[in-house]
Design a protein around this motif. Structure first.
Motif, PDB file in Angstrom:
ATOM      1  N   UNK A 106       0.428  -4.397 -39.705  1.00 35.35           N
ATOM      2  CA  UNK A 106      -0.166  -3.245 -39.931  1.00 35.35           C
ATOM      3  C   UNK A 106      -1.526  -2.975 -39.452  1.00 35.35           C
ATOM      4  N   UNK A 107      -2.265  -4.046 -39.508  1.00 35.89           N
ATOM      5  CA  UNK A 107      -3.978  -4.092 -39.026  1.00 35.89           C
ATOM      6  C   UNK A 107      -3.686  -3.899 -37.417  1.00 35.89           C
ATOM      7  N   UNK A 108      -2.733  -4.606 -36.889  1.00 38.18           N
ATOM      8  CA  UNK A 108      -2.730  -4.286 -35.403  1.00 38.18           C
ATOM      9  C   UNK A 108      -2.448  -3.086 -35.171  1.00 38.18           C
ATOM     10  N   UNK A 109      -1.447  -2.574 -35.839  1.00 38.55           N
ATOM     11  CA  UNK A 109      -0.984  -1.141 -35.397  1.00 38.55           C
ATOM     12  C   UNK A 109      -1.869  -0.434 -35.423  1.00 38.55           C
ATOM     13  N   UNK A 110      -2.846  -0.279 -36.478  1.00 38.48           N
ATOM     14  CA  UNK A 110      -3.846   0.761 -37.026  1.00 38.48           C
ATOM     15  C   UNK A 110      -5.280   0.604 -35.864  1.00 38.48           C
TER      16      UNK A 110
ATOM     17  N   UNK B 265       3.293  13.022 -36.689  1.00 44.87           N
ATOM     18  CA  UNK B 265       3.918  12.027 -37.533  1.00 44.87           C
ATOM     19  C   UNK B 265       5.169  11.446 -36.751  1.00 44.87           C
ATOM     20  N   UNK B 266       4.978  10.196 -36.785  1.00 46.46           N
ATOM     21  CA  UNK B 266       5.840   9.091 -35.799  1.00 46.46           C
ATOM     22  C   UNK B 266       6.859   8.594 -37.041  1.00 46.46           C
ATOM     23  N   UNK B 267       7.997   8.819 -36.635  1.00 44.44           N
ATOM     24  CA  UNK B 267       8.732   7.909 -37.609  1.00 44.44           C
ATOM     25  C   UNK B 267       9.257   6.617 -37.175  1.00 44.44           C
ATOM     26  N   UNK B 268       9.163   5.714 -38.089  1.00 38.65           N
ATOM     27  CA  UNK B 268       9.224   4.367 -37.727  1.00 38.65           C
ATOM     28  C   UNK B 268      10.729   3.761 -38.245  1.00 38.65           C
TER      29      UNK B 268
ATOM     30  N   UNK C 262      14.549   1.708 -37.160  1.00 40.05           N
ATOM     31  CA  UNK C 262      15.644   0.980 -36.167  1.00 40.05           C
ATOM     32  C   UNK C 262      16.893   1.151 -36.674  1.00 40.05           C
ATOM     33  N   UNK C 263      17.446   1.913 -35.520  1.00 37.75           N
ATOM     34  CA  UNK C 263      18.630   2.449 -35.513  1.00 37.75           C
ATOM     35  C   UNK C 263      18.843   3.438 -36.692  1.00 37.75           C
ATOM     36  N   UNK C 264      19.620   3.259 -37.805  1.00 36.90           N
ATOM     37  CA  UNK C 264      19.794   4.361 -38.665  1.00 36.90           C
ATOM     38  C   UNK C 264      18.871   3.688 -39.932  1.00 36.90           C
ATOM     39  N   UNK C 265      18.397   2.697 -39.967  1.00 37.70           N
ATOM     40  CA  UNK C 265      17.416   2.177 -41.076  1.00 37.70           C
ATOM     41  C   UNK C 265      15.875   2.614 -41.009  1.00 37.70           C
ATOM     42  N   UNK C 266      15.527   3.220 -42.017  1.00 34.14           N
ATOM     43  CA  UNK C 266      14.044   3.605 -42.051  1.00 34.14           C
ATOM     44  C   UNK C 266      13.202   2.590 -42.447  1.00 34.14           C
ATOM     45  N   UNK C 267      12.288   2.691 -41.570  1.00 37.29           N
ATOM     46  CA  UNK C 267      10.941   1.731 -42.123  1.00 37.29           C
ATOM     47  C   UNK C 267       9.810   2.238 -42.903  1.00 37.29           C
ATOM     48  N   UNK C 268       9.364   3.298 -42.196  1.00 36.61           N
ATOM     49  CA  UNK C 268       8.180   4.134 -42.555  1.00 36.61           C
ATOM     50  C   UNK C 268       7.533   5.039 -41.549  1.00 36.61           C
TER      51      UNK C 268
ATOM     52  N   UNK D  58       8.269  -0.263 -35.558  1.00 39.25           N
ATOM     53  CA  UNK D  58       9.464  -0.283 -36.410  1.00 39.25           C
ATOM     54  C   UNK D  58       9.975  -1.674 -36.294  1.00 39.25           C
ATOM     55  N   UNK D  59      10.414  -1.838 -35.265  1.00 41.14           N
ATOM     56  CA  UNK D  59      11.022  -3.210 -34.720  1.00 41.14           C
ATOM     57  C   UNK D  59      10.297  -4.354 -35.128  1.00 41.14           C
ATOM     58  N   UNK D  60       8.753  -4.314 -35.073  1.00 38.17           N
ATOM     59  CA  UNK D  60       8.040  -5.471 -35.367  1.00 38.17           C
ATOM     60  C   UNK D  60       7.999  -5.529 -37.106  1.00 38.17           C
ATOM     61  N   UNK D  61       7.742  -4.464 -37.663  1.00 40.70           N
ATOM     62  CA  UNK D  61       7.734  -4.499 -39.160  1.00 40.70           C
ATOM     63  C   UNK D  61       9.114  -4.920 -39.833  1.00 40.70           C
ATOM     64  N   UNK D  62      10.159  -4.485 -38.971  1.00 41.02           N
ATOM     65  CA  UNK D  62      11.663  -4.846 -39.803  1.00 41.02           C
ATOM     66  C   UNK D  62      11.523  -6.219 -39.305  1.00 41.02           C
ATOM     67  N   UNK D  63      11.077  -6.733 -38.225  1.00 42.65           N
ATOM     68  CA  UNK D  63      11.124  -8.285 -37.716  1.00 42.65           C
ATOM     69  C   UNK D  63      10.361  -9.204 -39.006  1.00 42.65           C
TER      70      UNK D  63
END
Length: 896
Positions: A202-206, A294-297, A299-305, A333-338
């Protein structure tokens, strides 16, 4: 008139743009200069070049109206004055602009009343429109159109070049922007790959979206595990009251972040007006001009944030910008899901690691208390705050095997309490063991328990952190009730224990019980195995006149395995001393059994008088018959105290170390030979002087070689260690202190055997072994006086030692042996009388005729010789003969 006819009739008014220097200007300056000259030539107030972009016209150059006022103006082709000229491709003039359709600031608002316009045509393609206007009361006619056509015809190529240059610059700008976006994505991807937890990601993304994209406000929200709400994970630049309002908000339409996540599409709000129009709820934010994306996060059909970004001003987001933001969101999204999967995997791994670590503890050959202690330290702090293991004693009481606590003071109090367990605790342990069922207690009667503790100091310490929940588990293995495992939580510590914890601990308790039972059995087996090994090695060293002999034997790794290292010190009838060291490859009962056979064979062959090389050859044949593939290294030596020499031979063994008086320790250059069992049966002897005060040290490779110790390095350290050793035992101790120190941190994979001999100064004849309190030596000539002299010498020795009951037999048998020597050998003899223990004696007669055989006569033989040995065989406790290059020895033993 046609456009070409109008161009030809332009006349002298077109002189201003016939100037050759005009067209040497850059395209952008050319258009501005051309418009200025055109306005002057036509006495006009305004002039503009508009170019075609898709289905619209955009102002490229302007005179009379500032370009920044109309930079965003777009005129649809086919509509308005300029749009109609572009659509028809024909010139036009208009006397009144008040009725024109407007697409921004109107001509009337600019005060322009009349217009004339012509298309910019190159190769039959309309590139744009040139428009000239007047703020006065004027009508434009054919001459004006002709003039415009002439001017635009000359300028059309410049317009086209300008368009090409603009297109090239735009493409270059797009390429640079794409490269920057790609670099940003690569940088973010690399950074996220190195992050291992959600907080770090999260810190890296911001940090990336603020530094690279220039976002001034950021809110990263993650979907709650329930899937019903979004929770703010990190904000940057967001008003505190707004951040508090949206720290946790439901997942329902009506907010740009929620709409983006629900639709999976990037939501773009170009300015505050658009934002407030579509989402009135966001009017609580400040009124600064900002664009919101607003960018959706997902992974496929799974919502992350959702990643919500605010940008200053009113930037226009093109398709490439939207694709970049979508790609950035996909990476995030992939990173957060990972990270979520990593967290799940980490929890599972921790559980597996707990089981694996417990397995290592249980599989190690430890004793009961050490196994309990390591297990308690493993569990405490992971499942509960306090862990103890109590073992049931044969009398029914409980002894503490281990007690650990997150608070050391509490652990000490628990250990003191175990010395005298309260009756209620003992009753609880008995119930658990008798029922063989775990017991979970979630409501501990603290007051009752503390009241049962007699020690006031212990009671006060326990009262500081009262127990809240407890699990008692029986430790039962093989039908044996071994004890009880107790796990507790205390006030302010771990969460209360539950039935899930009972399930987790029950498996561990079962394994602990098996380990404790195995440790108990292992202790018994180890004692048996070591007793077996000790029985196969010499129980005590013989007394060696003229020298001090010492041995040390250290087993390798802990456990029931025994090794194949062996040693022996063998007093020989000739007065020499046999010294043997060997190593049977492998471990276990097989190696120990072979070791026992070889040691017995070495002793038998040496007593038969075989020299070192011949002895090893016989051992090689023996090993070849024991087991296929069996290999043994061995070193055998004979020390002759009469000549101060030692003769040795090696079968693949490391050379002995010798330290002569006044010299540094050195290794004997022994022909190494091949290990026993190969079948070579050919070994070489090495003979060297060993004067009084010398050290001779043999050892197995476990002393000087290991996983982190090359054998050359180890041998060097050994030589340095014994440089100043005074006696044989000192040499052994110094060697072990240097190479096998007794520390808990050091473990050794191989056994170690050392055999040290230190020679002492001798007295008497240099050709004979020294006389001492336990050994008397007499030199005899080869004449008939020798038997009587020998009898008197034996009589005197036995009387000195108090062995009177042996005098008659000893003198008789000695007389027979000496008589045989005089009669058959015909050489001088040496008589040696050696005391054996408290009540035994060995008498040996050595002549200098090794080729003369020894034959026993029988009572019915007619031959006159050989009856002396017949008497020796029947009247002695044991006898034998030994022959070597120097002579032949016949000996016998008697015991009172």
């Amino acid at each position: 008139m046609t456009p070409s006819e109008m161009t030809e009739s332009a006349g002298p008014r077109d002189a201003p743009w016939r100037d050759p220097g005009l067209f040497s200007l850059p395209s952008d300056r050319l258009l501005d200069e051309l418009l200025a000259r055109l306005a002057r030539a036509m006495d006009a107030d305004v002039a503009q070049f508009l170019i075609v972009e898709g289905d619209q016209l955009r102002v490229l150059a302007s005179v009379g109206v500032p370009i920044d006022q109309i930079a965003t103006l777009r005129v649809p082709i086919g509509r308005g004055f300029a749009g109609t000229v572009a659509a028809t491709g024909s010139p036009a003039a208009l006397a009144d602009t008040s009725s024109l359709e407007t697409f921004g600031a109107s001509w009337a608002e600019e005060g322009v009343r009349a217009l004339v316009g012509v298309p910019l045509v190159v190769g039959g393609r309309v590139l744009g429109v040139c428009v000239v206007g007047s703020r006065g009361d004027r009508r434009f006619g054919d001459d004006d159109i002709a003039l415009l056509l002439a001017a635009t015809e000359k300028a059309a190529w410049a317009v086209e070049n300008g368009l090409l240059l603009a297109a090239e610059a735009h493409s270059r700008s797009d390429a640079q922007a794409a490269a920057q976006r790609l670099a940003a994505l690569q940088r973010l991807t690399a950074a996220l790959a190195d992050a291992h937890d959600t907080g770090g990601m999260v810190d890296l993304i911001v940090e990336e979206v603020t530094s690279t994209l220039g976002a001034v406000r950021v809110m990263l929200s993650l979907l709650d595990p329930s899937g019903e709400s979004l929770r703010s994970a990190r904000t940057f630049g967001v008003q505190e009251r707004f951040a508090d309002s949206y720290a946790d908000y439901p997942l329902r339409p009506g907010l740009p972040a929620v709409d983006a996540l629900l639709t999976g599409e990037v939501v773009v709000l170009h300015d505050v007006a658009e934002r407030d129009a579509r989402y009135p709820e966001l009017q609580v934010m400040d009124d600064d001009e900002h664009a919101l994306v607003c960018v959706p996060l997902c992974v496929g059909e799974r919502r992350i944030g959702v990643l919500a970004l605010s940008f200053p001003g009113a930037p226009r987001f093109g398709a490439a910008d939207i694709r970049f933001l979508a790609a950035l969101g996909d990476q995030c999204a992939h990173a957060l899901d990972r990270s979520r999967l990593v967290a799940i995997e980490r929890a599972a791994r921790e559980q597996l690691e707990l089981l694996a670590e417990a397995g290592r503890i249980f599989s190690a050959p430890l004793d009961v208390r050490l196994t309990s202690l390591q297990f308690a330290r493993l569990v405490v702090g992971r499942i509960g705050d306090a862990v103890s293991v109590h073992l049931r004693e044969p009398d029914g009481s409980y002894g503490l095997a281990a007690a650990e606590h997150v608070d050391p003071r509490q652990a000490r109090a628990a250990r003191l309490l175990s010395a005298d367990l309260p009756a209620m605790v003992r009753a609880g342990y008995d119930h658990v063991l008798d029922s063989a069922t775990p017991v979970l207690t979630t409501d501990i009667p603290t007051e009752v328990f503390l009241a049962s503790v007699d020690d006031a100091e212990v009671r006060d310490v326990l009262a500081e952190l009262p127990v809240r929940t407890n699990i008692l588990l029986p430790l039962i293995a093989g039908g044996h009730a071994l004890g009880v495992l107790s796990v507790s939580t205390v006030d302010g510590g771990h969460p209360p224990l539950t039935s899930d914890d009972v399930d987790r601990l029950e498996e561990l308790a079962g394994r602990l019980a098996l380990a404790l039972d195995g440790a108990r059995l292992l202790r018994q087996q180890t004692e048996i195995a070591h007793t077996l090994q000790r029985s196969l090695l010499p129980s005590a060293l013989p007394h060696v006149p003229g020298a001090e002999v010492a041995v040390r034997y250290l087993p390798g790794a802990e456990g029931v395995d025994v090794g194949g290292d062996f040693y022996d010190v063998i007093p020989l009838p000739s007065g020499r001393v046999g010294l043997a060291v060997g190593d049977v490859m492998g471990r276990g009962v097989r190696a120990a059994a072979v070791m026992g056979q070889l040691r017995a064979a070495v002793r038998a062959y040496s007593l038969e008088g075989h020299q070192p090389a011949a002895l090893l050859a016989r051992l090689d044949r023996l090993v070849g018959t024991l087991e296929e593939g069996l290999l043994v290294t061995a070193l055998y030596a004979e020390w002759d105290p009469g000549r101060d020499t030692v003769v040795c031979a090696s079968a693949g063994h490391l050379p002995p170390l010798v330290r002569l008086p006044g010299h540094e320790p050195m290794y004997v250059e022994v022909e190494p030979g091949v290990p026993l069992g190969v079948g070579v049966q050919s070994y070489v002897e090495t003979d060297m002087s060993l004067p009084p005060g010398s050290l001779w040290l043999a050892f197995t490779d476990g002393l000087v070689e290991g996983p982190e110790l090359p054998v050359e390095h180890g041998m060097g350290r050994l030589a340095a260690a014994v440089r100043s050793s005074v006696n044989a035992m000192d040499a052994c101790e110094d060697a072990l202190r240097e190479l096998r120190p007794l520390t808990n941190a050091r473990r050794y994979d191989d056994d170690t055997a050392l055999l040290a001999l230190v020679t002492h100064p001798t007295t008497g004849m240099p050709s004979a072994p020294p006389t001492s309190d336990t050994r008397h030596v007499l030199e005899l000539p080869a004449d008939l006086s020798s038997p009587s002299r020998a009898r008197a010498f034996v009589l005197h020795s036995l009387e000195t030692w108090g062995l009177d009951p042996l005098i008659d037999t000893a003198t008789l048998l000695t007389s027979e042996l000496v008589t045989n020597g005089v009669r058959h050998a015909g050489t001088g003899m040496r008589l040696m009388v050696s005391r054996i223990g408290e009540r035994g004696v060995r008498i040996a007669v050595t002549d200098h005729a090794p080729t003369v055989g020894v034959r026993i006569g029988r009572s019915d033989d007619e031959a006159e010789g050989g009856r002396g040995l017949f008497l020796v065989e029947h009247m002695s406790s044991g006898w034998g003969s030994v022959a070597d290059d120097a002579g032949k020895t016949v000996w016998f033993e008697l015991h009172a």
